[in-house]
Design a protein around this motif. Structure first.
Motif, mmCIF file in Angstrom:
data_model
loop_
_atom_site.group_PDB
_atom_site.id
_atom_site.type_symbol
_atom_site.label_atom_id
_atom_site.label_comp_id
_atom_site.label_asym_id
_atom_site.label_seq_id
_atom_site.Cartn_x
_atom_site.Cartn_y
_atom_site.Cartn_z
ATOM 1 N N ILE A 272 42.750 86.397 20.681
ATOM 2 C CA ILE A 272 42.734 87.181 19.445
ATOM 3 C C ILE A 272 41.850 86.601 18.349
ATOM 4 O O ILE A 272 41.809 87.131 17.248
ATOM 5 C CB ILE A 272 44.167 87.385 18.910
ATOM 6 N N GLY A 273 41.124 85.544 18.650
ATOM 7 C CA GLY A 273 40.211 84.997 17.655
ATOM 8 C C GLY A 273 39.919 83.544 17.933
ATOM 9 O O GLY A 273 40.360 82.966 18.922
ATOM 10 N N GLY A 274 39.173 82.945 17.019
ATOM 11 C CA GLY A 274 38.840 81.542 17.161
ATOM 12 C C GLY A 274 38.048 81.039 15.980
ATOM 13 O O GLY A 274 37.722 81.788 15.055
ATOM 14 N N PHE B 290 34.066 81.144 16.951
ATOM 15 C CA PHE B 290 34.257 81.940 15.743
ATOM 16 C C PHE B 290 34.270 83.430 16.073
ATOM 17 O O PHE B 290 33.344 83.957 16.675
ATOM 18 C CB PHE B 290 33.138 81.639 14.739
ATOM 19 N N MET B 291 35.374 84.087 15.715
ATOM 20 C CA MET B 291 35.538 85.536 15.871
ATOM 21 C C MET B 291 35.442 86.008 17.329
ATOM 22 O O MET B 291 35.183 87.174 17.583
ATOM 23 C CB MET B 291 34.516 86.290 15.019
ATOM 24 N N HIS B 292 35.651 85.136 18.294
ATOM 25 C CA HIS B 292 35.619 85.538 19.701
ATOM 26 C C HIS B 292 36.909 86.276 20.052
ATOM 27 O O HIS B 292 37.986 85.919 19.574
ATOM 28 C CB HIS B 292 35.493 84.318 20.609
ATOM 29 N N ARG B 293 36.788 87.269 20.903
ATOM 30 C CA ARG B 293 37.959 87.976 21.428
ATOM 31 C C ARG B 293 37.746 88.256 22.904
ATOM 32 O O ARG B 293 36.622 88.361 23.366
ATOM 33 C CB ARG B 293 38.186 89.281 20.668
ATOM 34 N N GLY B 294 38.880 88.367 23.614
ATOM 35 C CA GLY B 294 38.767 88.639 25.037
ATOM 36 C C GLY B 294 40.109 88.571 25.734
ATOM 37 O O GLY B 294 41.145 88.865 25.139
ATOM 38 N N ILE C 223 39.355 82.019 30.799
ATOM 39 C CA ILE C 223 39.094 82.762 29.559
ATOM 40 C C ILE C 223 37.791 83.525 29.693
ATOM 41 O O ILE C 223 36.743 82.942 30.036
ATOM 42 C CB ILE C 223 39.029 81.809 28.355
ATOM 43 N N LYS C 224 37.854 84.815 29.397
ATOM 44 C CA LYS C 224 36.673 85.669 29.396
ATOM 45 C C LYS C 224 36.557 86.285 27.997
ATOM 46 O O LYS C 224 37.424 87.040 27.575
ATOM 47 C CB LYS C 224 36.775 86.764 30.448
ATOM 48 N N PHE C 225 35.481 85.914 27.312
ATOM 49 C CA PHE C 225 35.237 86.466 25.983
ATOM 50 C C PHE C 225 34.359 87.706 26.130
ATOM 51 O O PHE C 225 33.298 87.654 26.770
ATOM 52 C CB PHE C 225 34.516 85.455 25.087
ATOM 53 N N CYS D 121 31.581 88.025 21.291
ATOM 54 C CA CYS D 121 31.113 86.707 20.842
ATOM 55 C C CYS D 121 30.214 86.892 19.634
ATOM 56 O O CYS D 121 29.352 87.757 19.627
ATOM 57 C CB CYS D 121 30.339 86.006 21.952
ATOM 58 N N TRP D 122 30.395 86.045 18.640
ATOM 59 C CA TRP D 122 29.565 86.132 17.438
ATOM 60 C C TRP D 122 28.590 85.001 17.415
ATOM 61 O O TRP D 122 28.787 83.952 17.872
ATOM 62 C CB TRP D 122 30.441 86.083 16.183
#
Length: 183
Positions: free
Chosen positions: A145-147, A152-156, A177-179, A182-183
């Motif tokens: 849900i984030g990072g 930063f702002m990764h979701r997956g 983990i699969k993002f 990605c920002w």
């Protein structure tokens, strides 16, 4: 009247195209990582090695033994080592910190909320997770849900696999983990 219909039609086409192209359509992940975390629950005799502890239990239950009937009502917090391979004694690349709540009366299931706090030469930052964990299922997915930092702002999606356990004291999770954002 005809000009008004044309304007509405053009507006409809514009809005349709805007909505159709406004969401990223990643079919393949933009980044993948596989990590392992190792949980050793406190059982009243292993305080030197324990990385998690029961902090809440059903009325009358012991905080050093998981409750009967699928551990329903137990809440545990953890600060587990994360490694790049499945060896507990490998050099940690970070810590898994959070909690799990046993939330089902009819099967082993938990709700997870935790972060990977990474500080190594390979990764720096946090990855945040939340979701249901039907423990008896071989593989199960929870949300990333984030990072922060490198994430930063990764979701997956994170696919969990319990690849080792020793009774109710130790378990190891493989986290694939699969993002997809990605920002």
């Amino acid at each position: 009247m005809a000009a008004s219909k044309i304007n509405v039609f053009i507006l409809f086409i514009f809005l349709s195209l805007t909505l159709a192209y406004s969401y990223p359509k990643h079919k393949e992940p933009c980044k993948t990582i596989v990590l392992h975390f190792h949980d050793i629950i406190y059982n009243g005799e292993n305080k030197e090695n324990a990385t998690s502890a029961i902090v809440a239990a059903p009325q009358g239950a012991n905080l050093t033994i998981l409750a009967d009937q699928f551990h329903f009502g137990n809440i545990a917090v953890f600060d587990d080592p994360i490694t790049l391979d499945n060896n507990l004694h490998s050099t940690p690349v970070g810590r898994a910190q959070g909690m799990y709540v046993y939330n089902a009366k009819s099967t082993f299931s938990a709700w997870l909320g935790f972060s990977f706090v990474l500080n190594s030469t390979d990764y720096k930052g946090t990855i945040n997770f939340a979701g249901a964990d039907p423990i008896l299922t071989k593989t199960r997915d929870i949300s990333v849900i984030g990072g922060t930092g490198d994430f930063f702002m990764h979701r997956g999606i994170a696919t969990l696999t319990s690849d080792a356990y020793e009774g109710e004291v130790y378990f190891r999770l493989r986290v694939d983990i699969k993002f997809y954002e990605c920002w």
